[in-house]
Scaffold this active site. Structure first.
Site, PDB file in Angstrom:
ATOM      1  N   ASP A   9       5.798   2.487   6.954  1.00 51.34           N
ATOM      2  CA  ASP A   9       4.520   1.798   6.799  1.00 51.34           C
ATOM      3  C   ASP A   9       3.759   2.570   5.734  1.00 51.34           C
ATOM      4  O   ASP A   9       3.138   3.572   6.051  1.00 51.34           O
ATOM      5  CB  ASP A   9       3.746   1.768   8.116  1.00 51.34           C
ATOM      6  N   ASP A  44       3.703  -5.872   3.657  1.00 52.30           N
ATOM      7  CA  ASP A  44       3.389  -4.809   4.618  1.00 52.30           C
ATOM      8  C   ASP A  44       4.476  -4.794   5.689  1.00 52.30           C
ATOM      9  O   ASP A  44       5.477  -5.502   5.559  1.00 52.30           O
ATOM     10  CB  ASP A  44       1.991  -5.021   5.220  1.00 52.30           C
ATOM     11  N   HIS A  56       3.410   3.707  13.123  1.00 52.66           N
ATOM     12  CA  HIS A  56       2.450   4.812  13.145  1.00 52.66           C
ATOM     13  C   HIS A  56       2.980   6.005  13.945  1.00 52.66           C
ATOM     14  O   HIS A  56       2.204   6.836  14.427  1.00 52.66           O
ATOM     15  CB  HIS A  56       1.076   4.362  13.644  1.00 52.66           C
ATOM     16  N   HIS A  84       0.825  -1.214   0.000  1.00 50.44           N
ATOM     17  CA  HIS A  84       0.000   0.000   0.000  1.00 50.44           C
ATOM     18  C   HIS A  84       0.856   1.259   0.000  1.00 50.44           C
ATOM     19  O   HIS A  84       1.913   1.335   0.602  1.00 50.44           O
ATOM     20  CB  HIS A  84      -1.044  -0.020   1.111  1.00 50.44           C
ATOM     21  N   GLU A 126      -5.237   1.732   2.303  1.00 51.95           N
ATOM     22  CA  GLU A 126      -5.133   0.564   3.175  1.00 51.95           C
ATOM     23  C   GLU A 126      -5.401   0.960   4.610  1.00 51.95           C
ATOM     24  O   GLU A 126      -6.060   0.248   5.367  1.00 51.95           O
ATOM     25  CB  GLU A 126      -3.735  -0.066   3.050  1.00 51.95           C
ATOM     26  N   GLU A 127      -4.872   2.123   4.995  1.00 54.03           N
ATOM     27  CA  GLU A 127      -4.939   2.546   6.398  1.00 54.03           C
ATOM     28  C   GLU A 127      -6.355   2.884   6.849  1.00 54.03           C
ATOM     29  O   GLU A 127      -6.605   3.049   8.033  1.00 54.03           O
ATOM     30  CB  GLU A 127      -4.028   3.762   6.628  1.00 54.03           C
TER      31      GLU A 127
END
Lengths: 326, 353
Positions: free
Chosen positions: B168, B223, B307, B59, B200-201
């Site tokens: 990410d 991922d 994150h 992603h 995706e998130e």
């Protein structure tokens, strides 16, 4: 009641994603009665009964997978930590035994806690396979296991692990033999991965693209001490789904089942379930939408290793479905 | 690794997609963006037609912020995806308004806080972005709904470690790019679809539609996963620089898993097993149930501080992931299809007796 078959079905190893042994068993029993058999990319087993060309295309779905656990860590003393496959409750685990695919057994127990008042967390539980150190442990991280609990018949009641939803598989196997004259194109879907998000039924319904879908699964009852109010009682007949937390049954599917119950002269109950759903919820939203419903077998202690159903409800469910598909 | 600094909060991936198109073009037979904004690059295989297709998805989107309200020149914000508000204070950001405007996330100074307030995480409604401009200028340049990205240059650490704001999942986009590069030099029988997915998130959206659109015979999602940190428990975290993780569980086809594991062993690439009893929280979860179902696998790169603006990884894990993917794809024979143990023998059915 074919207790031998139900014993085999309930005792087979089949946590979500690892349904191979259940599939092999079911395949053996449906092969003589099916016009076609196939396994699809998610591992669903689909047994097809060819109709006379004038009927409808109908899916009947029961899921093969059961809840279980999966090893997440092995410590140097040889104790295993684990996560849950599907809705496993920590309180049900303590003192339970689990079995791995290779036959290894383990005992689940709880760390010593100073304060025993809060409900234990899964992270406070461990599996003991009797090993003396890490190298002695016969299973590795990622290995799935299922609960161990035999099938017992006591009067009309049946008690076992994995009646959710091997009882549905049982019903479909028996039903296939009884609907050999059905005018409809029937797809007996033995689905995978229901317990982790209705995964198998979703893709199988896409490939089959039926006119109607009916799930056969278990539902909770309101007939135990201090149970949540629920107008479903063990032994009062199969429950025709009106609604659950994942779907509203299509009124025509529901009516078809009610009419069939009357025709077959079997008792039935209407089911409004506040927590939980079935493969029907996933099938309903497939492609352009598929009218879907469910026939539920009343079951106490769902997702514990000792689920309890009534054999009359099971027999009546088979009669009801046979009448619906005639 | 410039991809780490590129901007692409969920739903706003166009500018990074354009950069990626330039990067991928030399290695692809055809390339297109679909209606959702997924970048789909195809590298044609050499096998006979009809050629099977394998899709690898990473992603493109990153977590970020969005303007919810403008008050006297200050911007109120909300998260896009799982942004960790504990680490936002004092960060530099870029507000993507009519033009890109630098800003910062401020809060009230410690001197004026009560003892209790100092202990607490600042709630979203008390966080704001200051771009330093007069209110009327802000009103001209910024509107409610404009995305905001974290402004954080790539930081090269010792020992092959790097830190950035969006590893990410740009780490996987880089791994996918490496695989494309390698496969451009190698013979492969299958058509290879490299897909940079969007959103995706916020719910695996791009993976769901791109898998439907491509309808591949196999898929591998790439991922990141949790890297081992100093303060971590031992479960579900993976040491950096010990290779990617391979997912294990219902989301992943067991035979595909075995094949990828065998490829890793053959290449002598270290790897971890990542037991995943249900939803993997990755594109693999969306892809697996597209159409009639797609046998899917997952490779993840361990990343610390996920994150947060300082996501940290080992470069070698990215390279290993790319190499593992490329060798796996190159090794697919035209006739290969993952099946199931005790698969139904068609002759068992009555019609064939």
């Amino acid at each position: 009641m074919n207790l031998g078959l139900l014993t085999q079905l309930t005792q087979a190893f089949g946590p979500s994603g690892y349904e191979d042994k259940v599939r092999a068993l079911i395949q053996e029993h449906v092969a003589p009665w099916a016009d076609e058999l196939r396994t699809d990319p998610l591992g669903n087993l689909i047994a097809y009964h060819r109709g006379n060309g004038k009927g409808q295309k109908i899916v009947l779905a029961a899921h093969m997978d059961e809840i279980g656990v999966m090893v997440s860590h092995v410590d140097k003393e040889g104790y295993l930590r684990f996560t849950r496959i599907g809705g496993v409750y920590p309180l049900h685990c303590i003192g339970s035994r689990v079995r791995f695919a290779d036959g290894t057994h383990g005992v689940i127990y709880l760390e010593h806690r100073e304060d025993t008042s809060p409900s234990p967390k899964l992270t406070q539980l461990y599996i003991d396979v009797g090993a003396t150190n890490k190298d002695d442990v016969p299973v590795s991280v990622g290995a799935p296991a299922v609960f161990v609990r035999p099938l017992v018949q006591q009067g009309e009641r049946l008690i076992s692990k994995a009646l959710d939803d091997r009882i549905g598989c049982y019903i479909l196997i028996e039903l296939l033999q009884q609907v050999q004259d059905s005018p409809h194109d029937l797809y007996f879907l033995f689905s995978t991965q229901e317990e982790v998000g209705l995964r198998g039924a979703r893709t199988a319904a896409f490939s089959i693209n039926p006119d109607m879908a009916i799930a056969v699964d278990v539902t909770i009852t309101g007939d135990t001490p201090k149970a949540l109010p629920m107008a479903v009682t063990l032994g009062d007949g199969p429950a025709i789904k009106v609604q659950d937390s994942g779907m509203i049954a299509h009124p025509k599917v529901r009516q078809l089942l009610v009419d069939a119950a009357r025709k077959a002269k079997v008792p039935y109950q209407l089911e409004v379930l506040r927590g939980g759903t079935t493969d029907a919820a996933a099938m309903q939203l497939t492609r352009a939408g598929i009218p879907s419903g469910a026939l539920s077998i009343p079951c106490r202690y769902i997702h514990s290793p000792s689920e309890m159903v009534d054999s009359e409800d099971v027999a009546n469910a088979i009669k009801l479905l046979a009448a619906a598909l005639a | 690794m410039q991809l780490s600094e590129a901007v692409g909060p969920s739903g706003q991936e166009e500018s990074i997609r354009l950069q990626l198109e330039d990067l991928w073009r030399p290695f692809t037979t055809t390339m297109r963006a679909d209606a959702m904004g997924n970048l789909i690059a195809m590298q044609q295989g050499s096998g006979p037609e009809p050629r099977p297709a394998v899709m690898a998805a990473a992603h493109l989107d990153e977590i970020g912020l969005i303007v919810t309200q403008i008050e006297e020149g200050f911007l109120h914000i909300a998260p896009i995806g799982g942004t960790d508000r504990r680490v936002l204070l004092g960060l530099e950001v870029l507000v993507h308004g009519r033009e890109d405007i630098p800003g910062l996330i401020g809060t009230r100074p410690p001197h004026v806080l009560s003892a209790e307030e100092r202990q607490k995480t600042v709630p979203w409604e008390k966080l704001f972005v200051d771009v330093g401009l007069p209110a009327e200028k802000v009103n001209q340049l910024v509107h409610v709904g404009d995305p905001i990205s974290i402004r954080q240059p790539l930081l090269t650490l010792e020992n092959g470690r790097v830190a950035g704001k969006a590893f990410d999942n740009r780490a996987s986009v880089v791994a996918l790019t490496l695989a494309l590069e390698e496969l451009a030099q190698r013979e492969h029988a299958w058509d290879f679809y490299a897909v940079a997915t969007v959103q995706e998130e916020v719910g695996l959206k791009g993976a769901i539609t791109s898998a439907y659109g491509i309808n591949p015979q196999l898929a591998v999602a790439l991922d990141v996963t949790f890297g081992k940190q100093e303060d971590d428990s031992k479960i579900g975290v993976f040491e950096l620089d010990k290779g990617p993780t391979i997912g294990l569980g219902p989301n992943f086809h067991p035979q595909l898993f075995q094949r990828i594991e065998a490829t890793a062993k053959e290449l002598e690439i270290p790897y971890h097993l990542d037991p995943t009893p249900g939803a993997s929280g990755t594109d693999a979860w969306g892809i697996q149930v597209a159409r009639e179902g797609i046998p899917t696998s997952l490779l993840s790169i361990p990343v610390r501080y996920m994150h947060q603006p300082v996501e940290t990884l080992a470069r070698r894990d990215v390279e290993r992931t790319g190499r593992l993917l490329a060798t796996f794809v190159a090794g697919l024979e035209s006739s290969y299809r993952p099946g199931w143990e005790d698969e139904v023998d068609e002759t068992a059915a009555r019609s064939d007796q």
